[in-house]
Scaffold this motif. Structure first.
Motif, short mmCIF file in Angstrom:
data_model
loop_
_atom_site.label_atom_id
_atom_site.label_comp_id
_atom_site.label_asym_id
_atom_site.label_seq_id
_atom_site.Cartn_x
_atom_site.Cartn_y
_atom_site.Cartn_z
N PRO A 101 0.82 -1.22 0.00
CA PRO A 101 0.00 0.00 0.00
C PRO A 101 0.85 1.27 0.00
CG PRO A 101 -0.95 -1.61 1.49
CD PRO A 101 0.38 -2.16 1.05
N THR A 102 1.92 1.28 0.79
CA THR A 102 2.83 2.43 0.82
C THR A 102 3.51 2.61 -0.53
OG1 THR A 102 3.23 2.10 3.18
CG2 THR A 102 4.84 3.42 1.98
N LEU A 103 3.95 1.52 -1.12
CA LEU A 103 4.66 1.59 -2.40
C LEU A 103 3.75 2.09 -3.52
CD1 LEU A 103 6.64 -1.78 -2.19
CD2 LEU A 103 7.58 0.52 -1.95
N LEU A 104 2.49 1.68 -3.49
CA LEU A 104 1.55 2.13 -4.52
C LEU A 104 1.25 3.63 -4.38
CD1 LEU A 104 -0.89 -0.92 -4.58
CD2 LEU A 104 0.60 -0.17 -6.44
N ARG A 105 1.15 4.12 -3.14
CA ARG A 105 0.94 5.57 -2.94
C ARG A 105 2.15 6.36 -3.46
NH1 ARG A 105 -1.28 3.83 2.05
NH2 ARG A 105 0.70 4.29 3.10
N LEU A 106 3.35 5.82 -3.21
CA LEU A 106 4.55 6.49 -3.72
C LEU A 106 4.57 6.50 -5.24
CD1 LEU A 106 7.34 5.09 -1.33
CD2 LEU A 106 6.59 7.47 -1.51
N SER A 107 4.11 5.40 -5.85
CA SER A 107 4.16 5.31 -7.31
C SER A 107 3.26 6.36 -7.96
CB SER A 107 3.74 3.91 -7.76
OG SER A 107 2.35 3.69 -7.53
N GLN A 108 2.15 6.72 -7.31
CA GLN A 108 1.27 7.74 -7.88
C GLN A 108 1.98 9.10 -7.92
OE1 GLN A 108 -1.69 7.00 -9.33
NE2 GLN A 108 -0.97 4.90 -8.86
N LYS A 109 2.77 9.39 -6.90
CA LYS A 109 3.54 10.63 -6.90
C LYS A 109 4.60 10.62 -8.01
CE LYS A 109 2.96 11.26 -1.92
NZ LYS A 109 3.65 11.39 -0.62
N HIS A 110 5.20 9.43 -8.21
CA HIS A 110 6.22 9.32 -9.26
C HIS A 110 5.59 9.44 -10.65
CE1 HIS A 110 8.57 6.83 -6.08
NE2 HIS A 110 8.87 8.11 -5.99
N LEU A 111 4.41 8.85 -10.82
CA LEU A 111 3.75 8.89 -12.13
C LEU A 111 3.43 10.33 -12.54
CD1 LEU A 111 1.34 5.81 -11.85
CD2 LEU A 111 3.23 6.07 -13.46
N ARG A 112 3.09 11.18 -11.56
CA ARG A 112 2.74 12.56 -11.88
C ARG A 112 3.93 13.36 -12.40
NH1 ARG A 112 -0.91 11.98 -7.35
NH2 ARG A 112 0.65 12.73 -5.87
N LYS A 113 5.16 12.86 -12.17
CA LYS A 113 6.36 13.54 -12.66
C LYS A 113 6.67 13.18 -14.11
CE LYS A 113 8.67 13.71 -8.14
NZ LYS A 113 9.91 13.36 -7.40
N LEU A 114 6.02 12.14 -14.64
CA LEU A 114 6.35 11.64 -15.97
C LEU A 114 5.47 12.33 -17.01
CD1 LEU A 114 6.57 7.82 -15.18
CD2 LEU A 114 8.45 9.47 -15.26
N ASN A 115 5.94 12.26 -18.27
CA ASN A 115 5.09 12.76 -19.36
C ASN A 115 3.91 11.81 -19.56
OD1 ASN A 115 5.79 10.63 -21.35
ND2 ASN A 115 7.81 11.59 -21.29
N ASP A 116 2.91 12.27 -20.27
CA ASP A 116 1.67 11.51 -20.37
C ASP A 116 1.87 10.13 -20.97
OD1 ASP A 116 0.37 13.62 -19.27
OD2 ASP A 116 -0.35 14.45 -21.17
#
Length: 588
Positions: free
Chosen positions: A520-535
């Motif tokens: 659960p912690t890792l998935l929340r972190l991944s959402q923050k990382h995804l927002r830094k990427l291009n579409d």
């Protein structure tokens, strides 16, 4: 069985003219020559050291020479003929015991007079004149010895040479008359021993009380160690002493020790894994079988023009029972073959394993091991098939500039499993698991070990679809979690190029053992990382995460994973990561 096999190997080498008859040592290490003139005077001291490559260094090593067989010494005085150390040949005293040094020299002089008196040879007369005229008290001050005194009186062995009036030179051990005199003395000495039935040959013959030493096993005593010995009352029975407890004839004792010392001196075929020294030989004494087995276990010898693909092709054909051309010879799957593993153990040698089977049977077991260890890897990997030493080293901590130090028992246990087709030792899995937990580093070798261990040791109890060479679409939950972890790590790396510490370094152990707490912690972190990427990239990774999550059970992440399930997690992580690297390489 070991002694019988070694004795038979010795006799085969003698028939082929590769070894001498009993009474001689063909590969004794000698460092200096004491060259005498006709009057027995010391003319010069000649170094016999030769250059030898050890690792990346070139060092000076003693020359291997054929000399009369040496006595086995413990604490008493026992002189050797023609070749010995400085205490016996020069009377040198470097231990503060001048009386003992003088006694050693006198014993050596007496032995040479006993053997050479009456021998009609200029070299023999010069040798006796030397012992009659040499003054041990003046040895250290002799001008020919003073400059290299420390080297000569160290662990060096010395031998006599003879220079005639016409300046022709030869070693005294090559003189036919001296050789005949020694052989007669050796045979007469054997005839005076107690008689008995030899356990190796079955013949009624003189019994050897103390067997010759074995030299060349790393970690054992530098003077040599025994394979067979009885040096305490606890090892004796019925009032017998030393070799009488297990009667072996002088011939058989000489034969098996000579064969073993020859195998240990053969650096091309004598291999080491951990503290285990591995020797192998064919019943017909053809070295091509040793070449092949060394390459099967330790990798191809490219210097000999053999590529890894050639080695693997030969192994497959042999495992199928076919005769194979190899190094301009032919390998027969029906040839009987032996493998012996030795390790140091105080004054004796410990036998880690001794295996006898046909070459084809060993090839079948090696092929099975190679198939079980096969796993996807980078094209940059040096070995497509992992050598034994590389497998063992996966259980150790890697320290730059220092040799690996695996468990002493592991090498022998692993080799026995590989060569017999038996179960892999639990210490192999334990060592690899501990390294992954300590370093959070899932290497190709460690993943291959986990795959092979469960495939062989639990063939009917686990999910075989997990233990494949490359990525597969199984719905096994631990395997899917490993894949998901790899994707989440890839997202983090894409969002933070050049990052030094990833989720693998901080969360791998927790995610592997307790996914219910970590993911659960890792998935929340991944959402923050995804927002830094291009579409486009964000969509690519989000799709992968969604597909993997959809295959997980509705109950959510399991609270804990068992040790086998942690192995599946590791394999899933490795397969997913490797696929990403392979795809990247193909795009490049």
């Amino acid at each position: 069985m070991i002694l019988q096999a070694l004795t038979a190997y010795y006799e085969q080498l003698v028939r082929q003219g590769k070894l001498s008859a009993p009474g001689w040592d063909d590969s004794f290490k000698v460092s200096y020559e004491l060259r005498l003139n006709e009057a027995g005077q010391l003319l010069r001291v000649v170094p016999l050291l030769t250059e030898k490559t050890v690792g990346k260094k070139t060092v000076l090593a003693p020359r291997a020479m054929r000399v009369p067989a040496h006595e086995k010494r413990s604490s008493g005085i026992a002189a050797n003929f023609l070749c010995d150390n400085s205490t016996y040949l020069l009377g040198a005293d470097e231990k503060g015991k001048p009386e003992r040094a003088a006694d050693c020299f006198k014993a050596c002089a007496k032995l040479h007079h006993t053997i050479l008196d009456g021998v009609d040879s200029p070299a023999a007369r010069a040798l006796l004149a030397y012992f009659d005229s040499w003054d041990p008290a003046q040895a250290a001050a002799h001008p020919l010895l003073a400059e290299q005194w420390k080297e000569i009186t160290g662990n060096a062995n010395l031998i006599f040479g003879y220079e005639a009036a016409d300046h022709s030179h030869s070693f005294v051990n090559d003189d036919p008359a001296i050789q005949n005199a020694w052989q007669t003395h050796y045979n007469d000495r054997s005839a005076d021993s107690d008689m008995g039935q030899c356990l190796i040959t079955g013949k009624y013959a003189p019994i050897e009380r103390t067997h010759p030493n074995i030299s060349g096993v790393p970690g054992a005593q530098s003077s040599g160690a025994a394979l067979v010995s009885f040096n305490a009352p606890a090892f004796c029975s019925y009032g017998h002493e030393q070799g009488d407890n297990a009667p072996v004839s002088k011939y058989a004792a000489f034969a098996y020790t000579t064969a073993l010392n020859r195998l240990l001196a053969d650096r091309n075929h004598c291999k080491h894994v951990g503290d285990t020294t591995i020797l192998c030989w064919a019943e017909n004494a053809e070295p091509v079988y040793q070449d092949a087995m060394s390459m099967f276990l330790f990798g191809a010898d490219e210097a000999a023009g053999i590529q890894e693909s050639d080695v693997q092709a030969a192994l497959k054909r042999l495992s199928a029972g076919q005769t194979v051309p190899f190094l301009e010879k032919e390998l027969s799957p029906d040839q009987h073959f032996y493998l012996l593993g030795l390790a140091p153990n105080a004054a004796r040698l410990s036998v880690r394993f001794f295996l006898r089977d046909t070459f084809g049977s060993f090839a079948q077991n090696l092929q099975k091991h190679a198939e079980e260890m096969e796993i996807d890897c980078s094209e940059k990997e040096k070995f497509r098939t992992l050598p034994i030493w590389a497998v063992v080293n996966e259980t150790t901590r890697t320290v730059p500039g220092q040799p690996a130090k695996p468990s002493p028992q592991l090498a022998g246990d692993l080799l026995r499993a590989v060569l017999t087709g038996g179960r892999y030792p639990a210490t192999l899995l334990n060592g690899v698991t501990l390294r992954i937990r300590a370093e959070q580093n899932v290497t190709r070798g460690r993943t291959a070990v986990i795959k092979a261990y469960y495939l062989r040791n639990y063939p009917t109890e686990l999910n075989k679809e997990v233990y494949t060479v490359s990525l597969n679409e199984t719905t096994n939950v631990p395997y899917l979690l490993g894949r998901l972890f790899s994707v989440l790590e890839a997202v983090q790396k894409a969002a933070n190029p050049g990052i030094n510490t990833t989720i693998k370094d901080r969360y791998f152990n927790a995610a592997c053992a307790t996914p219910g707490m970590s993911f659960p912690t890792l998935l929340r972190l991944s959402q923050k990382h995804l927002r830094k990427l291009n579409d486009g990239l964000a969509t690519h990774y989000d799709k992968q995460i969604t597909e993997l999550m959809a295959q997980l059970p509705e109950s959510g992440f399991p609270a804990r994973l068992s040790l086998p399930d942690q192995g599946k997690f590791t394999i899933g992580y490795y397969h997913q990561t490797q696929k990403r690297y392979v795809k990247k390489n193909e795009e490049e």
